[in-house]
Design an enzyme around this catalytic site. Structure first.
Site, PDB file in Angstrom:
ATOM      1  N   ARG A 130       0.930  -1.288   0.061  1.00  0.00           N
ATOM      2  CA  ARG A 130       0.037   0.129   0.091  1.00  0.00           C
ATOM      3  C   ARG A 130       0.907   1.359   0.101  1.00  0.00           C
ATOM      4  NH1 ARG A 130      -4.266   2.266   4.169  1.00  0.00           N
ATOM      5  NH2 ARG A 130      -5.046   4.218   2.808  1.00  0.00           N
ATOM      6  N   ARG A 178      -3.132  10.772   6.299  1.00  0.00           N
ATOM      7  CA  ARG A 178      -1.828  11.254   6.201  1.00  0.00           C
ATOM      8  C   ARG A 178      -1.526  12.343   5.288  1.00  0.00           C
ATOM      9  NH1 ARG A 178      -3.229   6.295   5.861  1.00  0.00           N
ATOM     10  NH2 ARG A 178      -2.453   4.701   7.213  1.00  0.00           N
ATOM     11  N   LYS A 220       9.180   6.880  15.235  1.00  0.00           N
ATOM     12  CA  LYS A 220       9.539   5.999  14.359  1.00  0.00           C
ATOM     13  C   LYS A 220       9.864   6.578  12.919  1.00  0.00           C
ATOM     14  CE  LYS A 220       9.017   2.554  11.392  1.00  0.00           C
ATOM     15  NZ  LYS A 220       8.607   2.690  10.070  1.00  0.00           N
ATOM     16  N   PRO A 237      15.556   3.144  13.972  1.00  0.00           N
ATOM     17  CA  PRO A 237      14.259   3.078  13.981  1.00  0.00           C
ATOM     18  C   PRO A 237      13.362   1.872  14.626  1.00  0.00           C
ATOM     19  CG  PRO A 237      14.874   3.369  11.935  1.00  0.00           C
ATOM     20  CD  PRO A 237      16.144   3.001  12.590  1.00  0.00           C
ATOM     21  N   ASP A 239      10.030  -0.064  15.280  1.00  0.00           N
ATOM     22  CA  ASP A 239       8.607  -0.341  14.621  1.00  0.00           C
ATOM     23  C   ASP A 239       8.164  -1.679  15.706  1.00  0.00           C
ATOM     24  OD1 ASP A 239       9.901  -2.420  13.589  1.00  0.00           O
ATOM     25  OD2 ASP A 239       9.037  -1.729  11.629  1.00  0.00           O
TER      26      ASP A 239
END
Length: 280
Positions: A130, A178, A220, A237, A239
């Site tokens: 996506r 977003r 992040k 980072p 996640d």
DNA sequence: GAACAGGCAACTC
DNA sequence: GAGTTGCCTGTT
């Protein structure tokens, strides 16, 4: 020479590096970039308005691109960094040796700062297909054309271009909540309020703090932008995949800073392995 | 249809 | 400050 290379007009197909140095599949599929796509065993992508195709043949990695862009690509693939040494520096335990073995050949690409920032804003709460879809639509609608091999590819749109848009202009991206984050980040970059080139010179901690001021950018996303877009290799980072891997394979008080200046490479090794195991 | 996703901000206590 | 919740959209 099993692979027949088709000559693309205005470009040359040349040796980039040994395949020990760079594994294109791992490098393009490890989640750091979103604009490289596999076609017939090779990857074609666009970075900083330049197009190229990367393939592996025999013991070498070859790149098909305009000759004038070759220095750019050597930089993009970070070929001046000694990854053998970087890898050794993060092999701090047996688990890390396994991760480095599994992820050997991954390189941290020197991506454009704005593209990385914008892409990772889009990445939040999304999966890779996506993210790639939204980024492709953004480039298709607003990116400059990049002629390559008889087709027209699209550059990632500049911050200035996106800054001139309104959130509703991004509706076709289906980026949801977003969209306003993308616009406001573009405006910060285009106006000079956020100078990514200067930010890249700061210590990773301070660079991250600059990015955290943006709406829609948390810890992040800021760390991803610092690592992949500003090429601060000590950024780490975390996640959900990394949280799980750290929980399962490291002591509770473990500080990723212990990995040192190549912590970001350690992160990619761990992440790539965790995700390969988790999605298989 | 409900739950959830590579995250964030705003709100609660 | 630690924990909870809604958010767009797409997928399961």
């Amino acid at each position: 020479m099993g692979l027949k290379m088709q000559k693309i007009a205005d470009s040359v197909n040349i040796w980039l590096c040994s395949s020990d140095e760079l594994d294109p599949v791992k490098t393009f599929e490890c989640g750091q970039c979103f604009r490289w796509n596999a076609f017939g065993g090779a990857y074609t992508g666009v970075a900083s308005g330049r197009a190229a195709t990367v393939s592996v043949s025999g013991g070498g990695v070859y790149i098909d691109a305009p000759e004038a862009d070759m220095e750019f690509w050597r930089d993009y693939f970070d070929l001046r960094t000694d990854y053998a040494a970087a890898r050794r520096s993060v092999e701090t335990c047996e688990y890390m040796r396994e991760c480095a073995e599994f992820g050997g050949g991954i390189r941290i690409l020197r991506q454009d700062g704005w593209e990385a920032l914008c892409s990772f804003i889009i990445s939040q709460c999304n999966n890779i297909p996506r993210i790639k879809g939204i980024v492709e639509k953004l480039c298709g609608l607003f990116g400059d054309p990049v002629p390559y091999g008889g087709q027209i590819l699209r550059a990632f749109p500049s911050a200035e271009r996106v800054a001139a848009l309104e959130a509703e202009d991004l509706a076709p991206l289906r980026a949801g909540y977003r969209a306003p984050y993308i616009i406001s980040a573009a405006r910060a970059v285009a106006s000079g309020e956020l100078d990514l080139e200067k930010t890249a010179l700061l210590p990773a901690r301070e660079a991250r703090a600059c990015l955290l001021k943006l709406n829609g950018v948390g810890d992040k996303v800021a760390n991803c932008a610092v690592l992949f877009g500003l090429h601060r290799m000590d950024a780490f980072p975390i996640d959900v995949w990394m949280k799980r891997a750290l929980r399962e394979h490291f002591p509770p008080d473990f500080d990723p800073a212990q990995f040192g200046e190549y912590a970001g490479l350690a992160q990619q090794y761990i992440f790539y392995r965790a995700r390969s195991e988790g999605t298989s």
